[in-house]
Design a protein around this motif. Structure first.
Motif, PDB file in Angstrom:
ATOM      1  N   ARG A 187      11.170  -1.702   0.990  1.00 36.12           N
ATOM      2  CA  ARG A 187      12.149  -0.109   1.499  1.00 36.12           C
ATOM      3  C   ARG A 187      12.947  -0.037   0.034  1.00 36.12           C
ATOM      4  NH1 ARG A 187      13.388   3.724   5.243  1.00 36.12           N
ATOM      5  NH2 ARG A 187      14.883   4.969   3.955  1.00 36.12           N
ATOM      6  N   ALA A 188      13.532  -0.917  -0.602  1.00 37.05           N
ATOM      7  CA  ALA A 188      14.094  -0.716  -1.736  1.00 37.05           C
ATOM      8  C   ALA A 188      13.302  -0.484  -2.790  1.00 37.05           C
ATOM      9  CB  ALA A 188      14.849  -2.013  -2.278  1.00 37.05           C
ATOM     10  N   ILE A 189      12.064  -0.764  -2.993  1.00 41.02           N
ATOM     11  CA  ILE A 189      11.199  -0.407  -3.980  1.00 41.02           C
ATOM     12  C   ILE A 189      10.892   1.121  -3.562  1.00 41.02           C
ATOM     13  CG2 ILE A 189       8.904  -0.367  -5.005  1.00 41.02           C
ATOM     14  CD1 ILE A 189       9.293  -3.627  -4.181  1.00 41.02           C
ATOM     15  N   LEU A 190      10.467   1.580  -2.412  1.00 42.92           N
ATOM     16  CA  LEU A 190      10.215   2.949  -2.118  1.00 42.92           C
ATOM     17  C   LEU A 190      11.108   3.789  -2.275  1.00 42.92           C
ATOM     18  CD1 LEU A 190       8.135   2.025   1.144  1.00 42.92           C
ATOM     19  CD2 LEU A 190       7.174   3.145  -0.899  1.00 42.92           C
ATOM     20  N   SER A 191      12.417   3.513  -1.849  1.00 39.21           N
ATOM     21  CA  SER A 191      13.450   4.481  -1.891  1.00 39.21           C
ATOM     22  C   SER A 191      13.834   4.688  -3.371  1.00 39.21           C
ATOM     23  CB  SER A 191      14.816   3.887  -1.155  1.00 39.21           C
ATOM     24  OG  SER A 191      14.810   3.428   0.238  1.00 39.21           O
ATOM     25  N   TYR A 192      13.743   3.621  -4.208  1.00 39.46           N
ATOM     26  CA  TYR A 192      13.826   3.943  -5.701  1.00 39.46           C
ATOM     27  C   TYR A 192      12.859   5.005  -6.174  1.00 39.46           C
ATOM     28  CZ  TYR A 192      14.638   3.121 -10.862  1.00 39.46           C
ATOM     29  OH  TYR A 192      14.575   2.997 -12.059  1.00 39.46           O
ATOM     30  N   ILE A 193      11.426   4.599  -5.940  1.00 38.62           N
ATOM     31  CA  ILE A 193      10.598   5.628  -6.533  1.00 38.62           C
ATOM     32  C   ILE A 193      10.795   6.862  -6.077  1.00 38.62           C
ATOM     33  CG2 ILE A 193       8.010   6.150  -6.404  1.00 38.62           C
ATOM     34  CD1 ILE A 193       7.845   2.771  -6.082  1.00 38.62           C
ATOM     35  N   ALA A 194      11.153   7.117  -4.765  1.00 38.81           N
ATOM     36  CA  ALA A 194      11.296   8.328  -4.018  1.00 38.81           C
ATOM     37  C   ALA A 194      12.505   9.059  -4.500  1.00 38.81           C
ATOM     38  CB  ALA A 194      11.484   8.514  -2.496  1.00 38.81           C
ATOM     39  N   GLU A 213       0.664  -1.325  -0.005  1.00 39.10           N
ATOM     40  CA  GLU A 213      -0.133  -0.149   0.035  1.00 39.10           C
ATOM     41  C   GLU A 213       0.792   1.183  -0.108  1.00 39.10           C
ATOM     42  OE1 GLU A 213      -4.029   1.845  -0.018  1.00 39.10           O
ATOM     43  OE2 GLU A 213      -3.107   0.017  -0.670  1.00 39.10           O
ATOM     44  N   SER A 214       1.929   1.265   0.701  1.00 40.40           N
ATOM     45  CA  SER A 214       2.749   2.253   0.842  1.00 40.40           C
ATOM     46  C   SER A 214       3.546   2.776  -0.491  1.00 40.40           C
ATOM     47  CB  SER A 214       3.949   2.250   2.039  1.00 40.40           C
ATOM     48  OG  SER A 214       3.358   2.268   3.031  1.00 40.40           O
ATOM     49  N   ASN A 220      11.224  22.237   3.536  1.00 43.19           N
ATOM     50  CA  ASN A 220      10.389  22.929   3.088  1.00 43.19           C
ATOM     51  C   ASN A 220       9.936  22.518   1.605  1.00 43.19           C
ATOM     52  OD1 ASN A 220       8.170  24.694   3.475  1.00 43.19           O
ATOM     53  ND2 ASN A 220       9.175  26.314   2.580  1.00 43.19           N
ATOM     54  N   GLN A 221       9.883  21.145   1.250  1.00 41.48           N
ATOM     55  CA  GLN A 221       9.561  20.642   0.011  1.00 41.48           C
ATOM     56  C   GLN A 221       8.912  19.123   0.170  1.00 41.48           C
ATOM     57  OE1 GLN A 221      13.210  20.081  -2.599  1.00 41.48           O
ATOM     58  NE2 GLN A 221      12.087  18.490  -3.815  1.00 41.48           N
ATOM     59  N   PHE A 222       7.908  19.021  -0.525  1.00 39.98           N
ATOM     60  CA  PHE A 222       7.215  17.774  -0.666  1.00 39.98           C
ATOM     61  C   PHE A 222       8.206  16.729  -0.536  1.00 39.98           C
ATOM     62  CE2 PHE A 222       4.001  14.996  -2.995  1.00 39.98           C
ATOM     63  CZ  PHE A 222       3.423  14.547  -1.805  1.00 39.98           C
ATOM     64  N   SER A 223       7.789  15.644   0.133  1.00 40.42           N
ATOM     65  CA  SER A 223       8.949  14.412   0.023  1.00 40.42           C
ATOM     66  C   SER A 223       8.153  13.269   0.383  1.00 40.42           C
ATOM     67  CB  SER A 223       9.846  14.652   1.128  1.00 40.42           C
ATOM     68  OG  SER A 223       9.636  14.396   2.415  1.00 40.42           O
ATOM     69  N   TRP A 224       8.912  12.076   0.456  1.00 45.29           N
ATOM     70  CA  TRP A 224       8.279  10.584   0.552  1.00 45.29           C
ATOM     71  C   TRP A 224       7.689  10.741   2.238  1.00 45.29           C
ATOM     72  CZ3 TRP A 224      12.449   6.333   1.410  1.00 45.29           C
ATOM     73  CH2 TRP A 224      11.938   5.225   1.509  1.00 45.29           C
ATOM     74  N   ALA A 225       8.466  11.432   2.982  1.00 50.67           N
ATOM     75  CA  ALA A 225       8.207  11.486   4.480  1.00 50.67           C
ATOM     76  C   ALA A 225       6.851  12.058   4.597  1.00 50.67           C
ATOM     77  CB  ALA A 225       9.350  12.463   5.238  1.00 50.67           C
ATOM     78  N   ASP A 226       6.325  12.933   3.941  1.00 49.35           N
ATOM     79  CA  ASP A 226       5.084  13.501   4.043  1.00 49.35           C
ATOM     80  C   ASP A 226       4.078  12.480   3.517  1.00 49.35           C
ATOM     81  OD1 ASP A 226       6.007  16.321   4.785  1.00 49.35           O
ATOM     82  OD2 ASP A 226       6.782  16.466   2.665  1.00 49.35           O
ATOM     83  N   VAL A 227       4.313  12.059   2.336  1.00 46.26           N
ATOM     84  CA  VAL A 227       3.397  11.021   1.884  1.00 46.26           C
ATOM     85  C   VAL A 227       3.056   9.719   2.760  1.00 46.26           C
ATOM     86  CG1 VAL A 227       2.908   9.219   0.288  1.00 46.26           C
ATOM     87  CG2 VAL A 227       3.928  11.387  -0.529  1.00 46.26           C
ATOM     88  N   TYR A 235      12.267   9.758   9.528  1.00 44.68           N
ATOM     89  CA  TYR A 235      10.664   9.864   9.706  1.00 44.68           C
ATOM     90  C   TYR A 235       9.973   8.755   9.148  1.00 44.68           C
ATOM     91  CZ  TYR A 235      12.095  14.784  10.896  1.00 44.68           C
ATOM     92  OH  TYR A 235      12.454  15.777  11.367  1.00 44.68           O
ATOM     93  N   VAL A 236      10.212   8.157   7.694  1.00 39.36           N
ATOM     94  CA  VAL A 236       9.762   7.146   7.156  1.00 39.36           C
ATOM     95  C   VAL A 236       9.589   5.899   8.229  1.00 39.36           C
ATOM     96  CG1 VAL A 236       9.912   5.339   5.433  1.00 39.36           C
ATOM     97  CG2 VAL A 236       9.897   7.983   4.846  1.00 39.36           C
ATOM     98  N   GLU A 237      10.917   5.724   8.775  1.00 42.61           N
ATOM     99  CA  GLU A 237      10.952   4.375   9.595  1.00 42.61           C
ATOM    100  C   GLU A 237       9.972   4.444  10.927  1.00 42.61           C
ATOM    101  OE1 GLU A 237      12.748   1.669   9.241  1.00 42.61           O
ATOM    102  OE2 GLU A 237      13.231   2.194   7.146  1.00 42.61           O
TER     103      GLU A 237
END
Length: 222
Positions: A69-76, A17-18, A151-158, A95-97
């Motif tokens: 984690r590898a998939i998410l890091s690649y996409i981000a 889902e993430s 101050n930039q939209f990132s994976w952590a916000d999602v 923050y993601v962890e």
């Protein structure tokens, strides 16, 4: 032109889902091929598509990627959602962890025996309100910015928005003590790509119910 990423997983949320959230936030259209039976899973294993014999697996850019984690890091990284330098990336990772830990507790609750559910439900609420959400509330308050990092939209916000919505499914007023997070939820939910993903009919999945739990247990021999 490269084709759309193809996601291989069950029809439920789970660890995929993430990945769905992050692709949607990046504005990337994707396809899904569901693992609905033990035979579907065995076919992926026998075809050599699963490096460690596990899903989720995502076909993307000519690769068959496994390990969430590898998939998410690649996409981000690919979609400029992973900070502008190593320091920002480290903050995003932290923050993601944290949100991953909280979401894991919520994700596995439906799979626990009835006698453990009440205790673990109470633990989720306690951890969310005393360990995890206060961290993000403090970060947002201290730097007075729209987003968690740089101050930039990132994976952590999602990831944080996904965690907030999961926690609210457990306790609808869980954000009551956290005004910064309430405002954050409103801001991030209105980013066009995320707003679209939150609409009915999107590829966002529903919380696990008894039927989906039974199917997952059968597929994975749990």
């Amino acid at each position: 032109m490269a084709g759309k990423p193809k996601l291989h997983y069950t029809k439920g949320r789970g660890k995929m889902e993430s990945i769905r959230w992050l692709l949607a936030a990046a504005g990337v259209e994707f396809e899904e091929e569901y693992v609905e039976t033990k035979e579907d899973l065995e076919k992926l294993r026998n075809d050599g598509a699963l490096l460690f014999q596990q899903v989720p697996m995502v076909e993307i850019d000519g690769m068959k990627m496994v390990q969430t984690r590898a998939i998410l890091s690649y996409i981000a990284g690919k979609h400029n959602l992973y900070g502008k330098d190593l320091r920002e990336r480290a903050l995003i990772d932290m923050y993601v962890e944290g949100t991953t830990d909280l979401m894991g507790m919520i994700m596995f609750l439906p799979f626990q025996p009835p006698e453990a559910k009440e205790k673990n439900f109470a633990l989720i609420i306690e951890r969310a309100t005393t360990r995890y959400f206060p961290v993000y509330e403090k970060v947002l308050k201290e730097h007075s910015q729209q987003f968690l990092v740089g101050n930039q939209f990132s994976w952590a916000d999602v990831h944080l928005l996904e965690a907030i919505l999961m926690a609210e499914e457990c306790k609808s007023d869980i954000l009551s003590p956290f005004p910064q997070l309430q405002a954050f939820k409103g801001r991030i939910s209105n980013i066009p790509t995320i707003k679209k993903f939150l609409q009915p009919g999107s590829q966002r999945k529903s919380p696990a119910d008894d039927k989906s739990v039974a199917q997952v247990k059968k597929i994975f021999n749990i």
